[in-house]
Design a protein around this motif. Structure first.
Motif, PDB file in Angstrom:
ATOM      1  N   TYR A  55       0.786  -1.233   0.000  1.00 55.87           N
ATOM      2  CA  TYR A  55       0.000   0.000   0.000  1.00 55.87           C
ATOM      3  C   TYR A  55       0.821   1.287   0.000  1.00 55.87           C
ATOM      4  O   TYR A  55       0.322   2.332  -0.393  1.00 55.87           O
ATOM      5  CB  TYR A  55      -0.925   0.034   1.231  1.00 55.87           C
ATOM      6  N   CYS A  56       2.024   1.268   0.495  1.00 51.34           N
ATOM      7  CA  CYS A  56       2.730   2.530   0.763  1.00 51.34           C
ATOM      8  C   CYS A  56       3.957   2.741  -0.107  1.00 51.34           C
ATOM      9  O   CYS A  56       4.349   3.887  -0.362  1.00 51.34           O
ATOM     10  CB  CYS A  56       3.150   2.599   2.228  1.00 51.34           C
ATOM     11  N   CYS A  59       4.611   5.374  -3.189  1.00 43.89           N
ATOM     12  CA  CYS A  59       4.964   6.787  -3.005  1.00 43.89           C
ATOM     13  C   CYS A  59       6.079   6.979  -1.981  1.00 43.89           C
ATOM     14  O   CYS A  59       6.952   7.822  -2.151  1.00 43.89           O
ATOM     15  CB  CYS A  59       3.743   7.588  -2.559  1.00 43.89           C
ATOM     16  N   HIS A  60       6.027   6.226  -0.861  1.00 45.75           N
ATOM     17  CA  HIS A  60       7.009   6.453   0.209  1.00 45.75           C
ATOM     18  C   HIS A  60       8.291   5.644   0.006  1.00 45.75           C
ATOM     19  O   HIS A  60       9.210   5.782   0.811  1.00 45.75           O
ATOM     20  CB  HIS A  60       6.391   6.130   1.573  1.00 45.75           C
ATOM     21  N   PRO A  73       6.625  12.212   1.947  1.00 43.60           N
ATOM     22  CA  PRO A  73       7.755  12.370   2.871  1.00 43.60           C
ATOM     23  C   PRO A  73       8.377  11.046   3.302  1.00 43.60           C
ATOM     24  O   PRO A  73       7.807   9.978   3.105  1.00 43.60           O
ATOM     25  CB  PRO A  73       7.141  13.097   4.068  1.00 43.60           C
ATOM     26  N   ARG A  97      -4.644  12.946   4.176  1.00 48.84           N
ATOM     27  CA  ARG A  97      -4.498  14.399   4.270  1.00 48.84           C
ATOM     28  C   ARG A  97      -5.286  14.978   3.123  1.00 48.84           C
ATOM     29  O   ARG A  97      -4.885  14.840   1.954  1.00 48.84           O
ATOM     30  CB  ARG A  97      -3.037  14.811   4.129  1.00 48.84           C
ATOM     31  N   MET A 102      -2.116  11.810  -0.314  1.00 51.84           N
ATOM     32  CA  MET A 102      -2.206  10.880   0.814  1.00 51.84           C
ATOM     33  C   MET A 102      -3.660  10.615   1.158  1.00 51.84           C
ATOM     34  O   MET A 102      -4.332  11.470   1.728  1.00 51.84           O
ATOM     35  CB  MET A 102      -1.448  11.474   2.019  1.00 51.84           C
ATOM     36  N   TYR A 105      -6.497   5.001   4.695  1.00 46.27           N
ATOM     37  CA  TYR A 105      -6.479   3.546   4.464  1.00 46.27           C
ATOM     38  C   TYR A 105      -7.376   2.759   5.407  1.00 46.27           C
ATOM     39  O   TYR A 105      -7.494   1.549   5.291  1.00 46.27           O
ATOM     40  CB  TYR A 105      -5.028   3.028   4.523  1.00 46.27           C
ATOM     41  N   PRO A 170       5.642  18.996   2.360  1.00 41.75           N
ATOM     42  CA  PRO A 170       4.243  18.867   2.804  1.00 41.75           C
ATOM     43  C   PRO A 170       3.556  20.213   2.990  1.00 41.75           C
ATOM     44  O   PRO A 170       4.195  21.213   3.295  1.00 41.75           O
ATOM     45  CB  PRO A 170       4.356  18.141   4.150  1.00 41.75           C
ATOM     46  N   ALA A 171       2.241  20.189   2.787  1.00 38.85           N
ATOM     47  CA  ALA A 171       1.431  21.393   2.987  1.00 38.85           C
ATOM     48  C   ALA A 171       1.301  21.651   4.479  1.00 38.85           C
ATOM     49  O   ALA A 171       0.745  20.835   5.203  1.00 38.85           O
ATOM     50  CB  ALA A 171       0.063  21.188   2.353  1.00 38.85           C
ATOM     51  N   TYR A 299      -4.343   0.927  -7.060  1.00 38.19           N
ATOM     52  CA  TYR A 299      -3.035   0.441  -7.532  1.00 38.19           C
ATOM     53  C   TYR A 299      -2.642  -0.868  -6.861  1.00 38.19           C
ATOM     54  O   TYR A 299      -1.818  -1.598  -7.381  1.00 38.19           O
ATOM     55  CB  TYR A 299      -1.947   1.504  -7.293  1.00 38.19           C
TER      56      TYR A 299
HETATM   57  C1  HEC Z   1      -0.281   8.005  -3.758  1.00 35.99           C
HETATM   58  C2  HEC Z   1       0.885   8.316  -2.960  1.00 35.99           C
HETATM   59  C3  HEC Z   1       0.880   7.863  -1.502  1.00 35.99           C
HETATM   60  C4  HEC Z   1       0.624   6.592  -1.004  1.00 35.99           C
HETATM   61  C5  HEC Z   1       0.302   5.338  -1.779  1.00 35.99           C
HETATM   62  C6  HEC Z   1       0.765   6.703   0.434  1.00 35.99           C
HETATM   63  N1  HEC Z   1       1.107   7.980   0.791  1.00 35.99           N
HETATM   64 FE1  HEC Z   1       1.482   8.649   2.690  1.00 35.99          FE
HETATM   65  N2  HEC Z   1       1.747  10.537   1.971  1.00 35.99           N
HETATM   66  C7  HEC Z   1       1.729  10.894   0.636  1.00 35.99           C
HETATM   67  C8  HEC Z   1       1.938  12.336   0.532  1.00 35.99           C
HETATM   68  C9  HEC Z   1       1.978  13.135  -0.755  1.00 35.99           C
HETATM   69  C10 HEC Z   1       2.076  12.824   1.861  1.00 35.99           C
HETATM   70  C11 HEC Z   1       2.296  14.272   2.301  1.00 35.99           C
HETATM   71  C12 HEC Z   1       0.953  14.953   2.389  1.00 35.99           C
HETATM   72  C13 HEC Z   1       1.066  16.387   2.855  1.00 35.99           C
HETATM   73  O1  HEC Z   1       1.432  17.251   2.040  1.00 35.99           O
HETATM   74  O2  HEC Z   1       0.772  16.623   4.034  1.00 35.99           O
HETATM   75  C14 HEC Z   1       1.963  11.666   2.736  1.00 35.99           C
HETATM   76  C15 HEC Z   1       2.054  11.735   4.120  1.00 35.99           C
HETATM   77  C16 HEC Z   1       2.066  10.640   4.967  1.00 35.99           C
HETATM   78  C17 HEC Z   1       2.288  10.699   6.395  1.00 35.99           C
HETATM   79  C18 HEC Z   1       2.565  11.950   7.205  1.00 35.99           C
HETATM   80  C19 HEC Z   1       4.075  12.050   7.379  1.00 35.99           C
HETATM   81  C20 HEC Z   1       4.544  13.310   8.029  1.00 35.99           C
HETATM   82  O3  HEC Z   1       5.772  13.553   7.990  1.00 35.99           O
HETATM   83  O4  HEC Z   1       3.743  14.071   8.548  1.00 35.99           O
HETATM   84  C21 HEC Z   1       2.252   9.412   6.871  1.00 35.99           C
HETATM   85  C22 HEC Z   1       2.455   8.953   8.300  1.00 35.99           C
HETATM   86  C23 HEC Z   1       1.979   8.558   5.724  1.00 35.99           C
HETATM   87  N3  HEC Z   1       1.875   9.336   4.582  1.00 35.99           N
HETATM   88  C24 HEC Z   1       1.878   7.178   5.791  1.00 35.99           C
HETATM   89  C25 HEC Z   1       1.521   6.373   4.707  1.00 35.99           C
HETATM   90  C26 HEC Z   1       1.313   4.949   4.815  1.00 35.99           C
HETATM   91  C27 HEC Z   1       1.551   4.147   6.085  1.00 35.99           C
HETATM   92  C28 HEC Z   1       0.924   4.523   3.572  1.00 35.99           C
HETATM   93  C29 HEC Z   1       0.503   3.125   3.180  1.00 35.99           C
HETATM   94  C30 HEC Z   1      -0.613   2.574   3.917  1.00 35.99           C
HETATM   95  C31 HEC Z   1       0.900   5.679   2.683  1.00 35.99           C
HETATM   96  N4  HEC Z   1       1.268   6.775   3.404  1.00 35.99           N
HETATM   97  C32 HEC Z   1       0.583   5.635   1.321  1.00 35.99           C
HETATM   98  C33 HEC Z   1       1.522  10.062  -0.450  1.00 35.99           C
HETATM   99  C34 HEC Z   1       1.187   8.720  -0.362  1.00 35.99           C
END
Ligand code: HEC
Ligand code: HEC
Length: 369
Positions: A55-56, A59-60, A73, A97, A102, A105, A170-171, A299
């Motif tokens: 899932y993650c 992007c991450h 991030p 967010r 983001m 889930y 991040p925003a 995806y």
């Molecule tokens: C489609 C792309 C995408 C996917 C897939 C995704 N993320 Fe993210 N995630 C982002 C983005 C972009 C941000 C920053 C959003 C913002 O600007 O605040 C983010 C932010 C975060 C943050 C906040 C981090 C911080 O520093 O504040 C966490 C925690 C996080 N994601 C966890 C996850 C986890 C766990 C998964 C899988 C279950 C996941 N993300 C899947 C794009 C994604």
């Protein structure tokens, strides 16, 4: 790698010492460590790792390093997990967010993970980071908001945007983030930066007072956000996948052999062309807002199970918000399975909405919290 890590440790130790001279009381308070969160059994930990990859990682990044797509991030920077109250990870993971790529889930908002799975993934990320947590107070940080605004525009706007909207970072004005991140969590990120990412440690250049001022300024942008609970829609059935089944096929002029412009797609929708629209984002955001007639095929779908539910002779257009990463991923999978008639919406759904094109919005009720 090891030597870089060591340099970073030495550097942050030096910084910590320096800060302790500037403001011993806040240093002491900052560095009271607290026990790590619950340790997972091997089985739970393996499942969390698999969920992370599924899932993650898109992007991450496969190693939690961040920035694989869409400026997502780092999910392994020391300062995030040091300051991390588990909720700082659990909340964005569960609810997303708003207005960013983001999505949420948690199943409650239409995502694929149960509450236990979101907690396990959160704990797993903490354990993988391997750092001690620091006890941060939940008291507000006081500062001069007007001065904080000046500090922000001078030092932060280049990456975080003039209005906190995020440019390549991040925003910071994001309501969903401000609603959950405490002042001390924000101040910790500003002071120590995010190791291994472009976010500098401002404790090295800004005074303690200005760090408080800019923290107070960011907080002043949070204008009350109440949790919205979606009224979940049923997923479309396979016989509803094709829109305008009696219409003509569209004749798209694809760039790079795959991208269709928002203008051309809108024209095809208005011209009642026969198509399948795939929303490739996490299903919870399809619940929030989607292109009319689109079906959620995220995806992380198991494409072998999807097998023959999608017709091969109808034009398929996939979209996401990242703005193409998830949709590209899905189209690659489909093409490998013989779906030639596939395209990706170039602008993504945010570009589409910014152009003022129509979308369907979900129904929400304000949750009691
Ligand atoms: C489609 C792309 C995408 C996917 C897939 C995704 N993320 Fe993210 N995630 C982002 C983005 C972009 C941000 C920053 C959003 C913002 O600007 O605040 C983010 C932010 C975060 C943050 C906040 C981090 C911080 O520093 O504040 C966490 C925690 C996080 N994601 C966890 C996850 C986890 C766990 C998964 C899988 C279950 C996941 N993300 C899947 C794009 C994604
Ligand atoms: C060179 C670009 C850059 C500048 C300048 C910058 N930041 Fe950042 N900032 C980032 C990036 C990138 C991240 C996300 C890092 C990560 O975790 O991967 C971030 C993260 C943050 C976070 C944590 C957000 C979260 O949800 O975890 C805060 C708070 C923050 N920045 C505040 C500031 C402030 C205040 C300033 C000005 C004093 C500033 N930043 C200047 C790039 C920058």
């Amino acid at each position: 790698m090891a030597s870089i890590a060591r340099m970073m440790v030495v550097k942050s130790l030096g910084l910590a010492l320096l800060l302790s001279f500037w403001d011993p009381s806040s240093y002491a308070q900052d560095h009271e460590t607290i026990p790590p969160p619950r340790k997972l059994t091997t089985e739970l930990s393996e499942r969390a790792a698999a969920n992370y990859q599924r899932y993650c990682a898109l992007c991450h990044g496969a190693n939690r390093e961040g920035y694989a797509n869409d400026h997502a991030p780092s999910l392994r920077s020391e300062s995030l997990f040091q300051s991390g109250v588990p909720h700082a990870v659990l909340r964005p993971l569960s609810y997303g967010r708003e207005g960013t790529a983001m999505g949420g889930y948690l199943d409650e908002v239409g995502g694929p993970l149960t509450l236990d799975e979101t907690w396990d993934l959160t704990y797993w990320l903490f354990w993988e980071s391997g750092v001690d947590r620091v006890k941060l107070s939940t008291n507000p940080v006081h500062g001069d908001i007007r001065r904080g605004k000046v500090v922000y525009q001078e030092n932060c706007a280049s990456c975080h945007g003039v209005n906190g909207e995020g440019v390549n970072a991040p925003a910071l004005g994001n309501q969903s983030a401000l609603a959950h991140n405490t002042d001390e969590f924000i101040r910790y990120a500003i002071r120590y930066g995010r190791n291994g990412t472009p976010m500098p440690a401002w404790g090295e250049t800004l005074s303690d007072a200005d760090i408080d001022n800019v923290t107070a300024f960011l907080r002043s942008r949070a204008s009350g956000w109440s949790m919205q609970k979606p009224v979940l829609k049923a997923m479309p059935a396979p016989d509803e996948y094709v829109i305008n089944p009696d219409g003509e096929d569209p004749d798209f002029d694809l760039t790079e052999g795959r991208y269709v412009s928002a203008t051309d797609l809108l024209a095809a929708m208005q011209g009642k062309k026969r198509m399948v629209l795939l929303d490739t984002r996490v299903t919870s955001v399809w619940q929030r807002v989607h292109l009319e007639g689109s079906i959620p095929i995220p995806y992380y779908t198991n494409f072998d199970e999807l097998a023959d539910q999608l017709p091969k002779d109808v034009q398929i257009v996939a979209y996401c918000s990242c703005p193409r990463a998830a949709a590209d991923h899905v189209v690659n999978k489909l093409r490998r399975r013989g779906y030639e008639n596939t395209a990706v919406l170039y602008e993504g759904i945010f570009g589409w909405m910014n152009m003022g094109y129509p979308v369907m919005r979900g129904d929400f009720e304000v949750a009691a919290d």
